[in-house]
Design an enzyme around this catalytic site. Structure first.
Site, PDB file in Angstrom:
ATOM      1  N   LYS A 133       0.739  -1.200   0.302  1.00  0.00           N
ATOM      2  CA  LYS A 133       0.067   0.077  -0.331  1.00  0.00           C
ATOM      3  C   LYS A 133       0.803   1.152  -0.042  1.00  0.00           C
ATOM      4  CE  LYS A 133      -3.094  -2.989   0.156  1.00  0.00           C
ATOM      5  NZ  LYS A 133      -3.775  -3.322  -1.072  1.00  0.00           N
TER       6      LYS A 133
ATOM      7  N   HIS B 278     -16.003  -4.934   7.472  1.00  0.00           N
ATOM      8  CA  HIS B 278     -15.399  -4.707   6.316  1.00  0.00           C
ATOM      9  C   HIS B 278     -15.796  -6.059   5.263  1.00  0.00           C
ATOM     10  CE1 HIS B 278     -12.640  -1.919   8.113  1.00  0.00           C
ATOM     11  NE2 HIS B 278     -12.627  -2.739   9.134  1.00  0.00           N
TER      12      HIS B 278
ATOM     13  N   ARG C  54      -7.909  -8.100  -9.314  1.00  0.00           N
ATOM     14  CA  ARG C  54      -8.730  -9.219  -9.692  1.00  0.00           C
ATOM     15  C   ARG C  54     -10.175  -9.147 -10.263  1.00  0.00           C
ATOM     16  NH1 ARG C  54      -9.445  -8.248  -3.926  1.00  0.00           N
ATOM     17  NH2 ARG C  54     -11.330  -7.801  -3.684  1.00  0.00           N
TER      18      ARG C  54
HETATM   19  C1  MV4 Z   1      -9.927   4.739   6.004  1.00  0.00           C
HETATM   20  C2  MV4 Z   1     -11.233   5.148   6.675  1.00  0.00           C
HETATM   21  C3  MV4 Z   1     -11.027   6.487   7.100  1.00  0.00           C
HETATM   22  N1  MV4 Z   1     -10.040   7.202   6.865  1.00  0.00           N
HETATM   23  N2  MV4 Z   1      -9.145   5.290   5.738  1.00  0.00           N
HETATM   24  C4  MV4 Z   1     -11.571   0.076   5.635  1.00  0.00           C
HETATM   25  C5  MV4 Z   1     -11.267  -0.980   4.649  1.00  0.00           C
HETATM   26  C6  MV4 Z   1      -9.846  -0.400   4.313  1.00  0.00           C
HETATM   27  N3  MV4 Z   1      -9.881  -0.906   2.769  1.00  0.00           N
HETATM   28  C7  MV4 Z   1      -9.792   1.116   4.287  1.00  0.00           C
HETATM   29  N4  MV4 Z   1     -10.841   1.103   5.349  1.00  0.00           N
HETATM   30  C8  MV4 Z   1     -11.047   2.568   5.829  1.00  0.00           C
HETATM   31  N5  MV4 Z   1     -10.115   3.184   5.558  1.00  0.00           N
HETATM   32  C9  MV4 Z   1      -8.910   6.506   6.208  1.00  0.00           C
HETATM   33  N6  MV4 Z   1      -7.757   7.331   6.135  1.00  0.00           N
HETATM   34  C10 MV4 Z   1     -12.264   4.314   6.820  1.00  0.00           C
HETATM   35  C11 MV4 Z   1     -12.131   2.795   6.265  1.00  0.00           C
HETATM   36  C12 MV4 Z   1     -13.467   2.148   6.726  1.00  0.00           C
HETATM   37  C13 MV4 Z   1     -14.097   1.843   5.559  1.00  0.00           C
HETATM   38  C14 MV4 Z   1     -13.834   1.862   4.273  1.00  0.00           C
HETATM   39  C15 MV4 Z   1     -14.540   1.360   3.309  1.00  0.00           C
HETATM   40  C16 MV4 Z   1     -15.385   0.518   3.405  1.00  0.00           C
HETATM   41  C17 MV4 Z   1     -16.173   0.286   4.733  1.00  0.00           C
HETATM   42  C18 MV4 Z   1     -15.367   0.929   5.803  1.00  0.00           C
HETATM   43  C19 MV4 Z   1     -15.568   0.626   6.960  1.00  0.00           C
HETATM   44  C20 MV4 Z   1     -14.863   1.133   7.906  1.00  0.00           C
HETATM   45  C21 MV4 Z   1     -13.851   1.841   7.865  1.00  0.00           C
END
Ligand code: MV4
Length: 502
Positions: free
Chosen positions: A116, A235, A292
């Protein structure tokens, strides 16, 4: 040209890929584990090869066994589906070395996007907006504190080798910083063998919006618009739809251009997804790329009218894309509901077992991507998702009504499923109104979970069952499957929870 494809997967996605193979006159080879002898993908394929024991560590994840099966059957290509080896750079590389076409991107693209920190750097260079934060691993703790003060609290600490929510920490207070960094690093080292972490500004209550892209081996790349995936639980996506109720035509077009830039930055070839998070101000940031075919790809197919698996195969064959960006448009609205073998009335306890009666909904605008049938026993070893119900209609309102009706007509007995929970989602005012974000399930819990109060004991058991898969992956499982027992091992895992090192 590819004549025969080995599908290195199981369940609904194996069948999904095989259907397109059949349409294209391409032979299909199934691989299967002991637990999957009676699985539908084995019956549907032109040939099937047993590759090992039930645990995916001894079957679907073993590169040598998959390659051996491909050689034995004379398959000239391998489709990895999603999960398992689909984002494994070494597997893509190995296929290439063996002269077998990997239907997916090359090792470089997988590696660059899989790390990442490298992905963030690559995106910044390509002019794709990323969440404000660091572009180097956090090594010096004093520097980390200083950096966080510059970014401003709250922040997220994320594992560079993570993704999809694994190895993340939210930091709200100054006092938590050091513990969070140390915790995240040791967790990351433990889970991924890599303790590199980075810092991002925390975007509160974001939307998860992703763009489908496809790119050929000649430098042509297009996007196939977005999928709104904000309805998630721990998630795990639960409902996806396209178009997103949130986007304006201008923002959609700009995000699409950024998604194409992201793909081009890694010389991407194949189908892929650029994930963005978006605040209520419609400001969006690159989060990660999934290299994917994704679970939720059907809603894009319904609205854009493109078979993504056919595109993947054409690209693998070295063909040029036979359409340009301006040829693509979104028509109507599509929604997907993921059906899980779990008891949503009872803290989402896993519910494996034998399906007594199964009948799926049929009708105009209804697509069912599944694999289970009456009499089938859902194995405990793999993902509990048993099917995807996808609808298409001219408008969002019609699509919701069609989904409600399709869920009502979906009958599964013998096991518990998430169908009722999905019906409640379709009736939740925030969903119907199209104003929801990633906190939707949390914020609407009282409405969604019905009359039963969550049972902490059951939550715990569900957690343990989920953890077993994870521990299995780390080869740290200390539970042996109960061989010859027809009793549900998922429940057994719950009972034996005290014997698992968490
Ligand atoms: C974040 C965020 C808020 N701010 N990054 C969760 C899964 C991963 N792919 C990244 N995620 C998140 N990253 C920052 N800087 C909030 C989440 C997040 C989230 C993101 C997408 C879909 C669902 C989520 C549920 C909780 C937190």
């Amino acid at each position: 040209m590819i004549q025969k494809i080995l599908i290195a997967n199981r369940g609904e996605i194996a069948l999904r890929v095989m259907r397109t193979c059949r349409e294209m006159g391409i032979k299909s080879v199934a691989v299967f584990s002991e637990a999957d002898r009676n699985s539908m993908h084995v019956r549907y394929a032109d040939e099937a090869i047993l590759i090992g024991a039930s645990s995916s560590n001894e079957s679907y994840l073993v590169i040598d066994k998959i390659i051996e099966a491909a050689k034995k059957t004379g398959a000239d290509a391998i489709h990895p589906g999603y999960g398992f080896l689909s984002e494994n750079a070494a597997f893509s590389e190995r296929c290439k070395k063996e002269g077998i076409e990997f239907i997916g991107p090359d090792a470089f693209a997988i590696r660059t996007m899989g790390d990442k920190i490298t992905a963030r750097k690559t995106m910044i260079k390509a002019g794709v907006p990323v969440v404000p934060g660091t572009t180097e691993p956090i090594l010096d703790e004093d520097l980390a504190i200083k950096t966080i003060q510059e970014i401003g609290l709250p922040v997220m600490i994320k594992a560079s080798a993570g993704g999809g929510g694994k190895g993340m920490r939210l930091v709200k207070d100054q006092a938590e910083i050091l513990n969070a960094i140390r915790g995240a690093r040791s967790e990351a080292l433990n889970a991924f063998g890599n303790d590199a972490v980075y810092i991002e500004k925390y975007i509160d209550s974001p939307h998860h919006i992703e763009f489908q892209i496809i790119a050929d081996k000649h430098g042509n790349a297009v996007h196939l618009f977005e999928r709104e995936c904000s309805v998630q639980r721990r998630h795990q996506k639960v409902v996806e739809e396209t178009p997103s109720p949130l986007l304006t035509p201008e923002v959609r077009a700009e995000m699409g251009e950024h998604a194409v830039l992201a793909a081009k930055a890694v010389n991407y070839a194949g189908a892929g997804t650029i994930e963005f998070i978006m605040g209520d101000d419609l400001k969006y940031y690159f989060l990660e790329m999934n290299t994917r075919l994704q679970v939720e790809h059907p809603i894009t197919e319904m609205v854009v009218g493109v078979d993504l698996v056919r595109q993947q195969i054409n690209i693998a064959n070295g063909l040029e894309l036979n359409f340009r960006q301006q040829d693509l448009k979104q028509t109507g609205h599509s929604i997907e509901c993921r059906i899980y073998a779990e008891d949503s009335e009872n803290s989402f306890m896993p519910s494996p077992g034998i399906i007594k009666h199964f009948s799926e909904p049929l009708g105009l605008g209804i697509r069912h991507d599944g694999y289970v049938y009456s009499g089938y026993e859902i194995p405990i070893y793999y993902d509990p998702m048993i099917s995807k119900l996808i609808v298409w209609a001219e408008t969002r309102k019609d699509a919701i009504n069609r989904m409600k009706s399709a869920l009502y007509n979906y009958k599964i007995t013998g096991i518990k499923t998430s169908i009722k929970f999905l019906e409640r989602i379709m009736n939740t005012p925030a969903f119907v109104g199209g104003n929801y974000n990633t906190h939707f399930i949390q914020e609407n819990a009282a409405f969604l979970l019905g009359p039963n109060k969550p049972n902490p004991e059951c939550e715990d058991m569900a957690m343990v069952a989920a953890f077993v898969q994870y521990l299995d992956k780390l080869e740290k499982t200390c539970i042996q499957p109960i061989s010859g027992s027809s009793a549900s091992n998922w429940k057994e895992f719950g009972r034996k929870r005290n014997s698992i090192r968490l």
